[in-house]
Design a protein around this motif. Structure first.
Motif, PDB file in Angstrom:
ATOM      1  N   THR A 214       0.854  -1.180   0.000  1.00  0.00           N
ATOM      2  CA  THR A 214       0.000   0.000   0.000  1.00  0.00           C
ATOM      3  C   THR A 214       0.894   1.236   0.000  1.00  0.00           C
ATOM      4  O   THR A 214       2.125   1.142   0.118  1.00  0.00           O
ATOM      5  CB  THR A 214      -0.917   0.044   1.237  1.00  0.00           C
ATOM      6  N   ASP A 215       0.275   2.401  -0.089  1.00  0.00           N
ATOM      7  CA  ASP A 215       1.062   3.636  -0.092  1.00  0.00           C
ATOM      8  C   ASP A 215       1.698   3.919   1.257  1.00  0.00           C
ATOM      9  O   ASP A 215       2.544   4.806   1.374  1.00  0.00           O
ATOM     10  CB  ASP A 215       0.189   4.816  -0.517  1.00  0.00           C
ATOM     11  N   LYS A 216       1.300   3.166   2.294  1.00  0.00           N
ATOM     12  CA  LYS A 216       1.878   3.368   3.629  1.00  0.00           C
ATOM     13  C   LYS A 216       2.584   2.118   4.146  1.00  0.00           C
ATOM     14  O   LYS A 216       2.780   1.953   5.339  1.00  0.00           O
ATOM     15  CB  LYS A 216       0.786   3.802   4.611  1.00  0.00           C
ATOM     16  N   GLY A 217       2.981   1.245   3.226  1.00  0.00           N
ATOM     17  CA  GLY A 217       3.691   0.039   3.636  1.00  0.00           C
ATOM     18  C   GLY A 217       2.928  -1.219   3.261  1.00  0.00           C
ATOM     19  O   GLY A 217       1.872  -1.167   2.635  1.00  0.00           O
ATOM     20  N   ASN A 218       3.463  -2.341   3.686  1.00  0.00           N
ATOM     21  CA  ASN A 218       2.873  -3.625   3.342  1.00  0.00           C
ATOM     22  C   ASN A 218       1.832  -4.055   4.368  1.00  0.00           C
ATOM     23  O   ASN A 218       1.984  -3.810   5.569  1.00  0.00           O
ATOM     24  CB  ASN A 218       3.950  -4.704   3.261  1.00  0.00           C
ATOM     25  N   LEU A 219       0.790  -4.700   3.885  1.00  0.00           N
ATOM     26  CA  LEU A 219      -0.168  -5.366   4.761  1.00  0.00           C
ATOM     27  C   LEU A 219       0.287  -6.806   4.958  1.00  0.00           C
ATOM     28  O   LEU A 219       0.754  -7.453   4.019  1.00  0.00           O
ATOM     29  CB  LEU A 219      -1.566  -5.341   4.155  1.00  0.00           C
ATOM     30  N   THR A 220       0.140  -7.296   6.178  1.00  0.00           N
ATOM     31  CA  THR A 220       0.614  -8.640   6.501  1.00  0.00           C
ATOM     32  C   THR A 220      -0.525  -9.522   6.981  1.00  0.00           C
ATOM     33  O   THR A 220      -1.604  -9.048   7.347  1.00  0.00           O
ATOM     34  CB  THR A 220       1.700  -8.595   7.585  1.00  0.00           C
ATOM     35  N   MET A 221      -0.249 -10.819   6.982  1.00  0.00           N
ATOM     36  CA  MET A 221      -1.155 -11.787   7.575  1.00  0.00           C
ATOM     37  C   MET A 221      -0.343 -12.768   8.397  1.00  0.00           C
ATOM     38  O   MET A 221       0.833 -13.020   8.102  1.00  0.00           O
ATOM     39  CB  MET A 221      -1.959 -12.533   6.505  1.00  0.00           C
ATOM     40  N   ASP A 222      -0.970 -13.302   9.434  1.00  0.00           N
ATOM     41  CA  ASP A 222      -0.371 -14.376  10.234  1.00  0.00           C
ATOM     42  C   ASP A 222      -0.978 -15.682   9.743  1.00  0.00           C
ATOM     43  O   ASP A 222      -2.194 -15.881   9.848  1.00  0.00           O
ATOM     44  CB  ASP A 222      -0.659 -14.181  11.722  1.00  0.00           C
ATOM     45  N   PHE A 223      -0.129 -16.554   9.225  1.00  0.00           N
ATOM     46  CA  PHE A 223      -0.627 -17.807   8.644  1.00  0.00           C
ATOM     47  C   PHE A 223      -0.338 -18.962   9.583  1.00  0.00           C
ATOM     48  O   PHE A 223       0.810 -19.254   9.913  1.00  0.00           O
ATOM     49  CB  PHE A 223       0.018 -18.077   7.284  1.00  0.00           C
ATOM     50  N   TYR A 224      -1.425 -19.610  10.039  1.00  0.00           N
ATOM     51  CA  TYR A 224      -1.350 -20.777  10.908  1.00  0.00           C
ATOM     52  C   TYR A 224      -1.607 -22.009  10.047  1.00  0.00           C
ATOM     53  O   TYR A 224      -2.751 -22.226   9.599  1.00  0.00           O
ATOM     54  CB  TYR A 224      -2.405 -20.725  12.007  1.00  0.00           C
ATOM     55  N   PRO A 225      -0.601 -22.821   9.773  1.00  0.00           N
ATOM     56  CA  PRO A 225      -0.832 -24.002   8.939  1.00  0.00           C
ATOM     57  C   PRO A 225      -1.609 -25.075   9.707  1.00  0.00           C
ATOM     58  O   PRO A 225      -1.477 -25.207  10.926  1.00  0.00           O
ATOM     59  CB  PRO A 225       0.579 -24.483   8.604  1.00  0.00           C
ATOM     60  N   SER A 226      -2.401 -25.828   8.990  1.00  0.00           N
ATOM     61  CA  SER A 226      -3.128 -26.925   9.609  1.00  0.00           C
ATOM     62  C   SER A 226      -2.160 -27.907  10.261  1.00  0.00           C
ATOM     63  O   SER A 226      -1.133 -28.253   9.680  1.00  0.00           O
ATOM     64  CB  SER A 226      -3.964 -27.651   8.554  1.00  0.00           C
ATOM     65  N   ALA A 227      -2.503 -28.339  11.458  1.00  0.00           N
ATOM     66  CA  ALA A 227      -1.682 -29.335  12.152  1.00  0.00           C
ATOM     67  C   ALA A 227      -1.919 -30.735  11.607  1.00  0.00           C
ATOM     68  O   ALA A 227      -1.181 -31.664  11.950  1.00  0.00           O
ATOM     69  CB  ALA A 227      -1.965 -29.299  13.648  1.00  0.00           C
ATOM     70  N   ILE A 228      -2.937 -30.878  10.775  1.00  0.00           N
ATOM     71  CA  ILE A 228      -3.248 -32.168  10.148  1.00  0.00           C
ATOM     72  C   ILE A 228      -2.796 -32.097   8.694  1.00  0.00           C
ATOM     73  O   ILE A 228      -3.241 -31.211   7.950  1.00  0.00           O
ATOM     74  CB  ILE A 228      -4.744 -32.479  10.247  1.00  0.00           C
ATOM     75  N   PRO A 229      -1.924 -32.978   8.258  1.00  0.00           N
ATOM     76  CA  PRO A 229      -1.389 -32.908   6.891  1.00  0.00           C
ATOM     77  C   PRO A 229      -2.480 -33.044   5.836  1.00  0.00           C
ATOM     78  O   PRO A 229      -3.536 -33.632   6.067  1.00  0.00           O
ATOM     79  CB  PRO A 229      -0.412 -34.092   6.830  1.00  0.00           C
ATOM     80  N   GLY A 230      -2.185 -32.473   4.667  1.00  0.00           N
ATOM     81  CA  GLY A 230      -3.099 -32.595   3.541  1.00  0.00           C
ATOM     82  C   GLY A 230      -3.576 -31.242   3.058  1.00  0.00           C
ATOM     83  O   GLY A 230      -3.263 -30.195   3.649  1.00  0.00           O
ATOM     84  N   VAL A 231      -4.323 -31.257   1.973  1.00  0.00           N
ATOM     85  CA  VAL A 231      -4.903 -30.030   1.425  1.00  0.00           C
ATOM     86  C   VAL A 231      -6.150 -29.689   2.243  1.00  0.00           C
ATOM     87  O   VAL A 231      -7.093 -30.485   2.306  1.00  0.00           O
ATOM     88  CB  VAL A 231      -5.261 -30.221  -0.063  1.00  0.00           C
ATOM     89  N   LYS A 232      -6.148 -28.523   2.852  1.00  0.00           N
ATOM     90  CA  LYS A 232      -7.194 -28.186   3.822  1.00  0.00           C
ATOM     91  C   LYS A 232      -7.841 -26.830   3.507  1.00  0.00           C
ATOM     92  O   LYS A 232      -7.231 -25.963   2.882  1.00  0.00           O
ATOM     93  CB  LYS A 232      -6.596 -28.124   5.238  1.00  0.00           C
ATOM     94  N   PRO A 233      -9.085 -26.638   3.965  1.00  0.00           N
ATOM     95  CA  PRO A 233      -9.742 -25.334   3.820  1.00  0.00           C
ATOM     96  C   PRO A 233      -8.992 -24.255   4.601  1.00  0.00           C
ATOM     97  O   PRO A 233      -8.189 -24.555   5.491  1.00  0.00           O
ATOM     98  CB  PRO A 233     -11.134 -25.569   4.414  1.00  0.00           C
ATOM     99  N   CYS A 234      -9.279 -23.004   4.261  1.00  0.00           N
ATOM    100  CA  CYS A 234      -8.595 -21.874   4.915  1.00  0.00           C
ATOM    101  C   CYS A 234      -9.615 -20.888   5.467  1.00  0.00           C
ATOM    102  O   CYS A 234     -10.529 -20.461   4.754  1.00  0.00           O
ATOM    103  CB  CYS A 234      -7.673 -21.175   3.918  1.00  0.00           C
ATOM    104  N   VAL A 235      -9.442 -20.530   6.726  1.00  0.00           N
ATOM    105  CA  VAL A 235     -10.285 -19.535   7.384  1.00  0.00           C
ATOM    106  C   VAL A 235      -9.535 -18.204   7.412  1.00  0.00           C
ATOM    107  O   VAL A 235      -8.411 -18.127   7.928  1.00  0.00           O
ATOM    108  CB  VAL A 235     -10.632 -19.960   8.824  1.00  0.00           C
ATOM    109  N   ILE A 236     -10.127 -17.174   6.842  1.00  0.00           N
ATOM    110  CA  ILE A 236      -9.541 -15.831   6.866  1.00  0.00           C
ATOM    111  C   ILE A 236     -10.179 -15.064   8.019  1.00  0.00           C
ATOM    112  O   ILE A 236     -11.400 -14.875   8.052  1.00  0.00           O
ATOM    113  CB  ILE A 236      -9.773 -15.098   5.535  1.00  0.00           C
TER     114      ILE A 236
END
Length: 372
Positions: free
Chosen positions: A127-149
């Protein structure tokens, strides 16, 4: 006299479990009274035991103590009764799904410790005032999983992705990726800037789907308070088919009505908060209030929605969720309103409290139903 004074103070605190808090710091105390009520119960039990020894003011001390004890126990009792019907209610709303090894509410659960899942912080937007960030918590269960924002609260002008992280870890432990995002804040930025940030966070996560094992067809938006308004608006207006549901924790859904009924000024200047987010008052910018009202965008194409709200909320009136619940019903959208009669704003500060346990169960059930 000391014991009687203590019991009177405890009795007055107990009233916060049944009456709205009249001031800001009493609202904070109400969260403790509601969701850590067992602490106050333990203190009262000690006072009662000590008071059985004959002393001055023994009778009034015991009477006030027992009344306060009963009131402090009421959130736990009411949570128990709600837990007996919540599964059937949610099955009626979203279909019959099992939430493995999880009860809606249990007494031992009041004393559980929280878990913590490691996360990484990454930039997702410039953005014009810097970067926006996110904290990403990976699933503790292996595999392709849904994502909650997860979209944080803070009256649109404060807060960050570190807010109330406990649920993020719970969701990650149950097999969901979680991305808790930061977004552009008022008054420097106004609606629809945060909704645009949610859209861009979705695009970023889709790009990372293969590398991060995200099921790119299964995203859920979850917001609290102001963040719930953003999540609802994004869910109802972006019309992204990969957004399978929206979870609304005590969010303002009708900004026009909300401006007309301001909060107690000893709690928060809600009109000023809304004006900072929407560029002015309703009289001068009515279109901004309408464009920021999720309720006005509900249609029969809206994604399934879970609403969670306490009737004693003194920052965002419970009426917001009642109105949104009615609009969702009218449009035939799958939805459920979890009403917590004793709870105030931010009751989920303690996930192990009566409201915290019920809301966590509701979230898990909802996720199971919309991501299958």
């Amino acid at each position: 006299m000391v014991k009687l004074s203590l019991t009177i103070i405890l009795f007055l605190i107990s009233l916060l479990t049944i009456l709205p808090a009249p001031a800001f710091y009493l609202w904070l105390l109400a969260i403790a009274a509601d969701e850590f009520s067992w602490v106050f119960i333990a203190v009262l039990l000690v006072v009662i035991l000590v008071s059985f020894k004959p002393s001055a003011y023994q009778t009034p001390t015991l009477i006030v103590s027992f009344i306060a004890l009963f009131i402090f126990a009421s959130p736990i009792a009411r949570a128990y009764f709600i837990s007996k019907k919540i599964r059937n209610d949610m099955a009626s709303a979203f279909g019959d799904h099992s939430v493995a090894s999880q009860k809606p509410f249990s007494y031992p659960g009041l004393f559980k410790s929280n878990i913590s899942i490691p996360y990484s912080t990454v930039s997702y937007k410039k953005t014009d005032k810097g970067n926006l960030t996110m904290d990403f918590y990976p699933s503790a269960i292996p595999g392709v999983k849904p994502c909650v924002i997860v979209v944080h609260g803070g009256s649109w002008k404060s807060g960050d992705s570190k807010q109330l992280p406990e649920l993020n870890s719970v969701l990650a432990s149950k097999g969901y990726h979680v991305a808790a995002i930061n977004y552009r804040l008022a008054p420097s930025y106004q609606n629809p800037a945060p909704v645009e940030d949610v859209r861009d966070a979705l695009a970023f996560l889709k790009e990372k789907a293969a590398a991060w094992h995200i099921d790119s067809g299964n995203f859920i938006l979850l917001g609290r308070s102001a963040g719930a308004q953003i999540a609802l608006l994004a869910g109802f207006t972006l019309k992204d088919p990969e957004v399978k549901g929206v979870i609304d924790f005590y969010g303002p859904a009708d900004m026009v009505w909300g401006y007309s009924i301001p909060s107690n000024p000893l709690i928060m200047d809600s009109r000023k908060v809304m004006e900072d987010y929407l560029g002015g008052s309703y009289n001068t910018h009515p279109q901004n209030f309408e464009k920021s009202s999720p309720l006005l965008y509900v249609s029969n194409q809206s994604p399934p929605t879970l609403l969670i709200h306490g009737e004693n909320d003194v920052l965002v009136a419970y009426e917001h969720s009642k109105r949104l619940n009615a609009k969702l019903s009218t449009n035939g959208v799958k939805h459920y309103l979890l009403t917590l009669p004793w709870a105030t704003h931010a009751f989920d500060y303690n996930l192990n409290g009566p409201g915290g346990q019920l809301s966590t169960y509701a979230v898990m059930y909802f996720l199971k139903s919309v991501t299958n």
